[in-house]
Design a protein around this motif. Structure first.
Motif, PDB file in Angstrom:
ATOM      1  N   SER A  31       0.823  -1.222   0.000  1.00 35.62           N
ATOM      2  CA  SER A  31       0.000   0.000   0.000  1.00 35.62           C
ATOM      3  C   SER A  31       0.855   1.269   0.000  1.00 35.62           C
ATOM      4  CB  SER A  31      -0.898   0.028   1.231  1.00 35.62           C
ATOM      5  OG  SER A  31      -0.158   0.368   2.390  1.00 35.62           O
ATOM      6  N   VAL A  35       1.941   3.684   8.848  1.00 37.45           N
ATOM      7  CA  VAL A  35       1.260   4.067  10.089  1.00 37.45           C
ATOM      8  C   VAL A  35       2.139   3.702  11.285  1.00 37.45           C
ATOM      9  CG1 VAL A  35      -0.887   3.889  11.413  1.00 37.45           C
ATOM     10  CG2 VAL A  35      -0.937   3.519   8.943  1.00 37.45           C
ATOM     11  N   ASN A  51       2.397  -0.680  11.019  1.00 37.54           N
ATOM     12  CA  ASN A  51       1.677  -1.644  10.180  1.00 37.54           C
ATOM     13  C   ASN A  51       2.675  -2.562   9.481  1.00 37.54           C
ATOM     14  OD1 ASN A  51       2.273   0.728   8.673  1.00 37.54           O
ATOM     15  ND2 ASN A  51       0.684   0.282   7.168  1.00 37.54           N
ATOM     16  N   CYS A  62      -2.502  -3.819  11.255  1.00 41.75           N
ATOM     17  CA  CYS A  62      -2.444  -2.370  11.466  1.00 41.75           C
ATOM     18  C   CYS A  62      -1.480  -2.027  12.601  1.00 41.75           C
ATOM     19  CB  CYS A  62      -3.819  -1.834  11.834  1.00 41.75           C
ATOM     20  SG  CYS A  62      -5.020  -1.855  10.501  1.00 41.75           S
ATOM     21  N   GLU A  64      -1.969  -0.016  15.109  1.00 46.61           N
ATOM     22  CA  GLU A  64      -2.636   0.008  16.420  1.00 46.61           C
ATOM     23  C   GLU A  64      -2.712  -1.396  17.011  1.00 46.61           C
ATOM     24  OE1 GLU A  64      -3.598   1.299  13.542  1.00 46.61           O
ATOM     25  OE2 GLU A  64      -5.047   2.930  13.796  1.00 46.61           O
ATOM     26  N   CYS A 100      -8.920   2.016  11.991  1.00 39.16           N
ATOM     27  CA  CYS A 100      -9.941   1.288  11.236  1.00 39.16           C
ATOM     28  C   CYS A 100     -10.928   0.622  12.199  1.00 39.16           C
ATOM     29  CB  CYS A 100      -9.284   0.249  10.325  1.00 39.16           C
ATOM     30  SG  CYS A 100      -8.786  -1.256  11.193  1.00 39.16           S
TER      31      CYS A 100
HETATM   32  N1  THU Z   1      -3.575   0.852   8.545  1.00 40.42           N
HETATM   33  C1  THU Z   1      -3.152   0.947   9.839  1.00 40.42           C
HETATM   34  O1  THU Z   1      -2.057   0.511  10.192  1.00 40.42           O
HETATM   35  N2  THU Z   1      -3.981   1.542  10.739  1.00 40.42           N
HETATM   36  C2  THU Z   1      -5.184   2.078  10.423  1.00 40.42           C
HETATM   37  O2  THU Z   1      -5.896   2.502  11.309  1.00 40.42           O
HETATM   38  C3  THU Z   1      -5.629   2.139   9.026  1.00 40.42           C
HETATM   39  C4  THU Z   1      -4.858   1.309   8.076  1.00 40.42           C
HETATM   40  C5  THU Z   1      -2.678   0.224   7.574  1.00 40.42           C
HETATM   41  C6  THU Z   1      -3.128  -1.104   7.059  1.00 40.42           C
HETATM   42  C7  THU Z   1      -2.405  -1.173   5.732  1.00 40.42           C
HETATM   43  O3  THU Z   1      -1.082  -1.663   5.961  1.00 40.42           O
HETATM   44  C8  THU Z   1      -2.304   0.264   5.291  1.00 40.42           C
HETATM   45  O4  THU Z   1      -2.540   1.043   6.440  1.00 40.42           O
HETATM   46  C9  THU Z   1      -3.288   0.649   4.213  1.00 40.42           C
HETATM   47  O5  THU Z   1      -4.569   0.250   4.540  1.00 40.42           O
END
Ligand code: THU
Length: 146
Positions: A31, A35, A51, A62, A64, A100
């Motif tokens: 992606s 994060v 992430n 993710c 978090e 998310c």
């Molecule tokens: N992602 C996070 O780490 N935290 C979030 O709250 C939203 C999305 C990451 C998941 C993935 O690796 C990338 O962001 C794109 O969705």
């Protein structure tokens, strides 16, 4: 000076700084969205996460949840706040990265929604603070099963 239910501006900014540091470790070859998260425990420790993506996409985690699972797997279950920073690859944060839905649900498992603070930041000066209750109104949690 106290703000946001007990977190001083200094503590908030320290947490954001740690989240920014954690974001540098993000593994995001698919992606390119990076994060970082820094989780403040009830006893004042901070646990960070980034992430971590996967070629099969589904197993990606993710930032978090990385932080929460690191903490819980070390026996920590009391949390006060989490700072989250995320944006497309690059040093500059161009947007607020809100947790998310899956991460909100994981927070619901281990945090009191009325008091747990979620901080999303674009810089040390530009940040927003909200409770988990605000992010997940009418959430389903452990208390529903009692
Ligand atoms: N992602 C996070 O780490 N935290 C979030 O709250 C939203 C999305 C990451 C998941 C993935 O690796 C990338 O962001 C794109 O969705």
């Amino acid at each position: 000076m106290e703000e946001n239910s007990g977190l001083t501006q200094e503590k908030t900014q320290r947490l954001i700084t740690l989240a920014m540091e954690a974001r540098k470790k993000a593994y995001t070859p698919y992606s390119h969205y990076q994060v970082g998260a820094a989780l403040l425990t009830q006893d004042g420790q901070t646990i960070t996460g980034c992430n971590i993506e996967n070629a099969a996409y589904g197993p990606s985690n993710c930032a978090e949840r990385t932080a929460f699972f690191k903490a819980v797997s070390e026996g920590i279950r009391g949390f006060r706040a989490i700072a989250v920073v995320g944006s497309p690859e690059g040093e500059v944060l161009t947007q607020y990265a809100y947790p998310c839905g899956v991460c909100r649900q994981v927070m619901m498992e281990f945090c009191r929604p009325e008091t747990f603070q979620v901080i999303v930041a674009k810089s040390l000066e530009e940040y927003k603070v909200m409770t988990l209750r605000e992010l997940l109104p009418e959430g389903f949690g452990p208390e529903n099963l009692q």
